[in-house]
Design a protein around this motif. Structure first.
Motif, PDB file in Angstrom:
ATOM      1  N   LYS A   1       0.969  -1.080  -0.091  1.00 32.86           N
ATOM      2  CA  LYS A   1       0.074  -0.154   0.076  1.00 32.86           C
ATOM      3  C   LYS A   1       0.897   1.269   0.193  1.00 32.86           C
ATOM      4  O   LYS A   1       1.990   1.323   0.635  1.00 32.86           O
ATOM      5  CB  LYS A   1      -1.097  -0.164   1.299  1.00 32.86           C
ATOM      6  CG  LYS A   1      -1.966  -1.211   1.185  1.00 32.86           C
ATOM      7  CD  LYS A   1      -3.132  -0.893   2.134  1.00 32.86           C
ATOM      8  CE  LYS A   1      -4.228  -1.866   2.025  1.00 32.86           C
ATOM      9  NZ  LYS A   1      -5.432  -1.578   2.588  1.00 32.86           N
ATOM     10  N   VAL A   2       0.507   2.219  -0.683  1.00 32.74           N
ATOM     11  CA  VAL A   2       1.283   3.358  -1.011  1.00 32.74           C
ATOM     12  C   VAL A   2       0.662   4.673  -0.179  1.00 32.74           C
ATOM     13  O   VAL A   2      -0.746   4.418   0.066  1.00 32.74           O
ATOM     14  CB  VAL A   2       1.358   3.868  -2.461  1.00 32.74           C
ATOM     15  CG1 VAL A   2       2.084   2.642  -3.092  1.00 32.74           C
ATOM     16  CG2 VAL A   2       0.018   4.113  -3.082  1.00 32.74           C
ATOM     17  N   LYS A   3       1.231   5.690  -0.225  1.00 34.41           N
ATOM     18  CA  LYS A   3       0.795   6.893   0.484  1.00 34.41           C
ATOM     19  C   LYS A   3      -0.071   7.799  -0.408  1.00 34.41           C
ATOM     20  O   LYS A   3      -0.679   8.681   0.309  1.00 34.41           O
ATOM     21  CB  LYS A   3       1.965   7.673   1.246  1.00 34.41           C
ATOM     22  CG  LYS A   3       1.689   8.976   2.246  1.00 34.41           C
ATOM     23  CD  LYS A   3       2.961   9.550   2.919  1.00 34.41           C
ATOM     24  CE  LYS A   3       2.387  10.457   3.653  1.00 34.41           C
ATOM     25  NZ  LYS A   3       3.306  11.064   4.615  1.00 34.41           N
ATOM     26  N   PHE A   4       0.297   7.801  -1.443  1.00 33.04           N
ATOM     27  CA  PHE A   4      -0.274   8.564  -2.677  1.00 33.04           C
ATOM     28  C   PHE A   4      -0.731   7.874  -4.075  1.00 33.04           C
ATOM     29  O   PHE A   4      -0.060   7.148  -4.243  1.00 33.04           O
ATOM     30  CB  PHE A   4       0.591   9.824  -3.236  1.00 33.04           C
ATOM     31  CG  PHE A   4       1.177  10.759  -2.167  1.00 33.04           C
ATOM     32  CD1 PHE A   4       0.642  11.686  -1.597  1.00 33.04           C
ATOM     33  CD2 PHE A   4       2.561  10.330  -1.477  1.00 33.04           C
ATOM     34  CE1 PHE A   4       0.717  12.548  -0.520  1.00 33.04           C
ATOM     35  CE2 PHE A   4       2.851  11.269  -0.338  1.00 33.04           C
ATOM     36  CZ  PHE A   4       2.191  12.307   0.034  1.00 33.04           C
TER      37      PHE A   4
ATOM     38  N   GLU B   1      -8.874   1.303  -1.967  1.00 28.77           N
ATOM     39  CA  GLU B   1      -8.574   0.596  -0.568  1.00 28.77           C
ATOM     40  C   GLU B   1      -7.525  -0.481  -0.510  1.00 28.77           C
ATOM     41  O   GLU B   1      -6.903  -0.553   0.442  1.00 28.77           O
ATOM     42  CB  GLU B   1      -9.793   0.337   0.092  1.00 28.77           C
ATOM     43  CG  GLU B   1     -10.463   1.807   0.391  1.00 28.77           C
ATOM     44  CD  GLU B   1     -11.655   1.234   1.193  1.00 28.77           C
ATOM     45  OE1 GLU B   1     -11.862   0.282   2.345  1.00 28.77           O
ATOM     46  OE2 GLU B   1     -12.485   2.230   1.373  1.00 28.77           O
ATOM     47  N   THR B   2      -7.439  -1.249  -1.770  1.00 25.84           N
ATOM     48  CA  THR B   2      -6.281  -2.230  -1.797  1.00 25.84           C
ATOM     49  C   THR B   2      -4.955  -1.753  -2.140  1.00 25.84           C
ATOM     50  O   THR B   2      -3.916  -2.393  -1.745  1.00 25.84           O
ATOM     51  CB  THR B   2      -6.879  -3.514  -2.907  1.00 25.84           C
ATOM     52  OG1 THR B   2      -6.620  -3.019  -4.033  1.00 25.84           O
ATOM     53  CG2 THR B   2      -7.904  -4.006  -2.590  1.00 25.84           C
ATOM     54  N   LEU B   3      -4.959  -0.418  -2.365  1.00 22.78           N
ATOM     55  CA  LEU B   3      -3.709   0.041  -3.118  1.00 22.78           C
ATOM     56  C   LEU B   3      -3.259   1.347  -2.015  1.00 22.78           C
ATOM     57  O   LEU B   3      -1.974   1.431  -2.115  1.00 22.78           O
ATOM     58  CB  LEU B   3      -3.798   0.781  -4.277  1.00 22.78           C
ATOM     59  CG  LEU B   3      -4.005  -0.189  -5.539  1.00 22.78           C
ATOM     60  CD1 LEU B   3      -4.293   0.517  -6.847  1.00 22.78           C
ATOM     61  CD2 LEU B   3      -2.925  -1.131  -5.823  1.00 22.78           C
ATOM     62  N   LEU B   4      -3.971   1.825  -1.488  1.00 22.30           N
ATOM     63  CA  LEU B   4      -3.641   2.982  -0.534  1.00 22.30           C
ATOM     64  C   LEU B   4      -3.639   2.758   0.823  1.00 22.30           C
ATOM     65  O   LEU B   4      -4.704   2.119   1.235  1.00 22.30           O
ATOM     66  CB  LEU B   4      -4.839   4.192  -0.928  1.00 22.30           C
ATOM     67  CG  LEU B   4      -4.323   5.550  -0.449  1.00 22.30           C
ATOM     68  CD1 LEU B   4      -3.224   6.140  -1.053  1.00 22.30           C
ATOM     69  CD2 LEU B   4      -5.658   6.459  -0.833  1.00 22.30           C
ATOM     70  N   CYS B   5      -2.579   3.293   1.584  1.00 21.26           N
ATOM     71  CA  CYS B   5      -2.447   2.976   3.117  1.00 21.26           C
ATOM     72  C   CYS B   5      -3.462   3.844   3.671  1.00 21.26           C
ATOM     73  O   CYS B   5      -4.013   5.021   3.162  1.00 21.26           O
ATOM     74  CB  CYS B   5      -1.312   3.255   3.424  1.00 21.26           C
ATOM     75  SG  CYS B   5      -0.648   4.896   3.247  1.00 21.26           S
TER      76      CYS B   5
ATOM     77  N   ALA C   1     -15.865  10.501  -0.785  1.00 23.42           N
ATOM     78  CA  ALA C   1     -14.732  10.593  -0.058  1.00 23.42           C
ATOM     79  C   ALA C   1     -14.803   9.349   0.915  1.00 23.42           C
ATOM     80  O   ALA C   1     -15.745   8.807   1.173  1.00 23.42           O
ATOM     81  CB  ALA C   1     -14.687  11.809   0.572  1.00 23.42           C
ATOM     82  N   SER C   2     -13.781   9.030   1.306  1.00 18.31           N
ATOM     83  CA  SER C   2     -13.643   8.012   2.318  1.00 18.31           C
ATOM     84  C   SER C   2     -13.130   8.415   3.676  1.00 18.31           C
ATOM     85  O   SER C   2     -12.263   9.271   3.575  1.00 18.31           O
ATOM     86  CB  SER C   2     -12.695   6.817   1.919  1.00 18.31           C
ATOM     87  OG  SER C   2     -12.253   5.762   2.966  1.00 18.31           O
ATOM     88  N   SER C   3     -13.202   7.649   4.720  1.00 19.66           N
ATOM     89  CA  SER C   3     -12.817   8.375   6.247  1.00 19.66           C
ATOM     90  C   SER C   3     -11.519   7.757   6.312  1.00 19.66           C
ATOM     91  O   SER C   3     -10.616   8.161   7.319  1.00 19.66           O
ATOM     92  CB  SER C   3     -13.668   7.724   7.246  1.00 19.66           C
ATOM     93  OG  SER C   3     -13.860   6.628   7.403  1.00 19.66           O
ATOM     94  N   LYS C   4     -11.047   6.714   5.488  1.00 17.07           N
ATOM     95  CA  LYS C   4      -9.543   5.869   5.481  1.00 17.07           C
ATOM     96  C   LYS C   4      -8.567   6.777   5.099  1.00 17.07           C
ATOM     97  O   LYS C   4      -7.494   6.664   5.299  1.00 17.07           O
ATOM     98  CB  LYS C   4      -9.855   4.746   5.030  1.00 17.07           C
ATOM     99  CG  LYS C   4     -10.775   3.725   5.672  1.00 17.07           C
ATOM    100  CD  LYS C   4     -10.662   2.271   5.158  1.00 17.07           C
ATOM    101  CE  LYS C   4     -11.594   1.332   5.873  1.00 17.07           C
ATOM    102  NZ  LYS C   4     -11.485  -0.016   5.521  1.00 17.07           N
ATOM    103  N   TYR C   5      -8.811   7.635   4.297  1.00 13.18           N
ATOM    104  CA  TYR C   5      -7.781   8.365   3.388  1.00 13.18           C
ATOM    105  C   TYR C   5      -8.502   9.860   2.897  1.00 13.18           C
ATOM    106  O   TYR C   5      -9.688  10.075   2.979  1.00 13.18           O
ATOM    107  CB  TYR C   5      -7.214   7.547   2.078  1.00 13.18           C
ATOM    108  CG  TYR C   5      -8.174   7.393   1.206  1.00 13.18           C
ATOM    109  CD1 TYR C   5      -8.800   7.925   0.250  1.00 13.18           C
ATOM    110  CD2 TYR C   5      -8.737   6.010   1.304  1.00 13.18           C
ATOM    111  CE1 TYR C   5      -9.708   7.707  -0.477  1.00 13.18           C
ATOM    112  CE2 TYR C   5      -9.814   5.321   0.406  1.00 13.18           C
ATOM    113  CZ  TYR C   5     -10.216   6.391  -0.433  1.00 13.18           C
ATOM    114  OH  TYR C   5     -11.178   5.843  -1.492  1.00 13.18           O
ATOM    115  N   THR C   6      -7.624  10.942   2.514  1.00 12.07           N
ATOM    116  CA  THR C   6      -7.741  11.953   2.166  1.00 12.07           C
ATOM    117  C   THR C   6      -7.890  11.963   0.855  1.00 12.07           C
ATOM    118  O   THR C   6      -7.334  11.535  -0.081  1.00 12.07           O
ATOM    119  CB  THR C   6      -6.601  13.049   2.330  1.00 12.07           C
ATOM    120  OG1 THR C   6      -6.422  13.092   3.787  1.00 12.07           O
ATOM    121  CG2 THR C   6      -7.090  14.518   1.846  1.00 12.07           C
ATOM    122  N   THR C   7      -9.318  12.523   0.206  1.00 10.11           N
ATOM    123  CA  THR C   7      -9.608  12.453  -1.255  1.00 10.11           C
ATOM    124  C   THR C   7      -9.561  14.049  -1.792  1.00 10.11           C
ATOM    125  O   THR C   7     -10.270  14.932  -1.201  1.00 10.11           O
ATOM    126  CB  THR C   7     -10.979  12.052  -1.361  1.00 10.11           C
ATOM    127  OG1 THR C   7     -11.057  10.602  -1.021  1.00 10.11           O
ATOM    128  CG2 THR C   7     -11.304  11.892  -3.027  1.00 10.11           C
TER     129      THR C   7
END
Length: 158
Positions: free
Chosen positions: A71-74, A89-93, A107-113
């Motif tokens: 999983k990556v940061k960006f 979600e499988t690719l982004l931390c 948007a997701s609460s798991k990452y910034t969109t």
């Protein structure tokens, strides 16, 4: 002490400028003293097929010379039809950043969109290719730059 390597994935179609955009970000990161590695992954060699470009950067030398498989940061998406929320979600931390060319991404609460209408922005700002097409990749890069450690002056110079 483990060195931190930041990783990102650019996802687009051949002809959209994702490979170019990734190289431009890499040049900006080098300009501010980062060590950078850029690796393209092309599908069938034709315009319109999926192209992924992987970017790694760090304050110290990078020895990883293989495709990013964690999983990556960006994640930068130039064509939203190539991804789904589940795929992201499988690719982004968790806590990562998604920059996407879309007006309808949820948007997701798991990452910034950061969702931008890149083609509209490029048309309005007259950021056009030599044949007159809007360069949405540059609008997406502007959005990405807001969450990277790149000074405004470096962006202007590039």
């Amino acid at each position: 002490m483990k060195k931190e390597i930041t990783e990102m994935i650019f996802i687009g179609r051949g002809g959209q400028g994702g490979w170019f955009a990734a190289r431009l970000i890499a040049e900006m990161l080098v300009h501010i003293g980062k060590h950078v590695m850029v690796m393209p992954e092309f599908g069938p060699a034709r315009s319109g097929s999926e192209v992924r470009t992987y970017v790694r950067y760090s304050d110290s030398r990078i020895y990883k010379r293989y495709k990013i498989d964690e999983k990556v940061k960006f994640i930068v998406v130039l064509d939203a039809s190539l991804v789904t929320p589940a795929k992201i979600e499988t690719l982004l931390c968790d806590g990562g950043h998604l920059v996407i060319n879309s007006t309808s991404w949820h948007a997701s609460s798991k990452y910034t969109t950061i969702a931008v209408d890149a083609i509209k922005i490029a048309k309005e700002l007259k950021v056009l290719s030599s044949d007159g097409r809007p360069m949405g990749n540059m609008a997406v890069l502007g959005a990405l730059a807001t969450v990277l450690p790149i000074p405004l002056e470096t962006l202007k110079e590039s």
